[in-house]
Design a protein around this motif. Structure first.
Motif, PDB file in Angstrom:
ATOM      1  N   HIS A  67      47.372  34.874  44.469  1.00  0.00           N
ATOM      2  CA  HIS A  67      47.861  35.679  43.355  1.00  0.00           C
ATOM      3  C   HIS A  67      48.503  34.794  42.283  1.00  0.00           C
ATOM      4  O   HIS A  67      48.219  34.944  41.091  1.00  0.00           O
ATOM      5  N   LEU A  68      49.348  33.873  42.700  1.00  0.00           N
ATOM      6  CA  LEU A  68      50.018  33.004  41.729  1.00  0.00           C
ATOM      7  C   LEU A  68      49.044  32.060  41.032  1.00  0.00           C
ATOM      8  O   LEU A  68      49.191  31.785  39.832  1.00  0.00           O
ATOM      9  N   MET A  69      48.067  31.558  41.748  1.00  0.00           N
ATOM     10  CA  MET A  69      47.129  30.600  41.155  1.00  0.00           C
ATOM     11  C   MET A  69      46.296  31.224  40.032  1.00  0.00           C
ATOM     12  O   MET A  69      45.765  30.507  39.187  1.00  0.00           O
ATOM     13  N   ARG A  70      46.224  32.539  39.972  1.00  0.00           N
ATOM     14  CA  ARG A  70      45.491  33.186  38.875  1.00  0.00           C
ATOM     15  C   ARG A  70      46.161  32.932  37.533  1.00  0.00           C
ATOM     16  O   ARG A  70      45.530  33.039  36.491  1.00  0.00           O
ATOM     17  N   PHE A  71      47.457  32.592  37.562  1.00  0.00           N
ATOM     18  CA  PHE A  71      48.194  32.354  36.322  1.00  0.00           C
ATOM     19  C   PHE A  71      48.174  30.888  35.902  1.00  0.00           C
ATOM     20  O   PHE A  71      48.723  30.539  34.869  1.00  0.00           O
ATOM     21  N   VAL A  72      47.562  30.039  36.716  1.00  0.00           N
ATOM     22  CA  VAL A  72      47.552  28.604  36.434  1.00  0.00           C
ATOM     23  C   VAL A  72      46.302  28.256  35.646  1.00  0.00           C
ATOM     24  O   VAL A  72      45.183  28.400  36.141  1.00  0.00           O
ATOM     25  N   GLU A  73      46.506  27.818  34.420  1.00  0.00           N
ATOM     26  CA  GLU A  73      45.386  27.370  33.598  1.00  0.00           C
ATOM     27  C   GLU A  73      45.277  25.854  33.632  1.00  0.00           C
ATOM     28  O   GLU A  73      44.185  25.308  33.680  1.00  0.00           O
TER      29      GLU A  73
END
Length: 194
Positions: A67-73
């Motif tokens: 879930h958190l990695m979806r916010f990592v660009e």
């Protein structure tokens, strides 16, 4: 942009592989009884319970990580190092699980197990903070960040309490660990999913 996405994808793939290895090592610790009767399974309850809780914990960690990695660009070096520290501490879970199971939930192993959860949660909190630092307000709102922070602190406090309780009531401590895990079952704290 493509290079940053590739780096994030590589970080996700590496992390997924580590989680898969951890689960595999844990299941290899389960030993079948020599006796063919179903009654031979009853003495194995500590192994079954500790494996199930640890497996659930790894699943919850993986879901929250995903879930958190979806916010990592664009993963920063700091984020990558925090991720590796987090994975290293999680990789100690099979050892702690086996110790709890073999000692049938004895005080010191359960205290160690809860202490490991404390360390894992501290590393997760650092990971979450790194991700949120790089996420825009449109990705993760300020109220969602506050709720996530409060939840993380509540879980951390629960694990610390479980660690202390383990010295006098290890089964109660184990139950506290299980209850704390339930707070992270749903990773999206914004209330609307993404």
């Amino acid at each position: 942009m493509h290079e940053a996405k590739t780096t994030a994808d590589r970080l996700i793939a590496f992390s997924d592989a580590v989680f898969a290895v951890i689960v595999t090592i844990m299941v290899l610790e389960l030993k079948a009884p020599d006796d063919p009767a179903f009654s031979a399974l009853l003495p194995l309850w500590p192994e079954a319970v500790s494996y199930a809780v640890s497996f659930l914990f790894v699943v919850i960690i993986w879901i929250n990580h995903h879930h958190l990695m979806r916010f990592v660009e664009r993963p920063t070096l700091g984020l990558m190092w925090v991720n590796f520290v987090h994975l290293f501490i999680v990789s100690l879970l099979p050892f702690a699980t086996a110790w709890v199971a073999r000692t049938k939930l004895a005080s010191n192993p359960v205290a160690f197990y809860a202490g490991l959860f404390v360390c894992i949660d501290i590393a997760y909190n650092m990971f979450e903070r790194q991700v949120f630092a790089g996420a825009s307000a449109s990705q993760v709102s300020a109220p969602a960040r506050r709720v996530a922070r409060r939840r993380s602190l509540a879980v951390l406090a629960s694990f610390v309490i479980a660690m202390l309780v383990a010295f006098v009531a290890p089964r109660v401590s184990f139950a506290l660990i299980c209850a704390a895990l339930l707070l992270h079952v749903r990773p999206d704290v914004s209330g609307h999913g993404r």
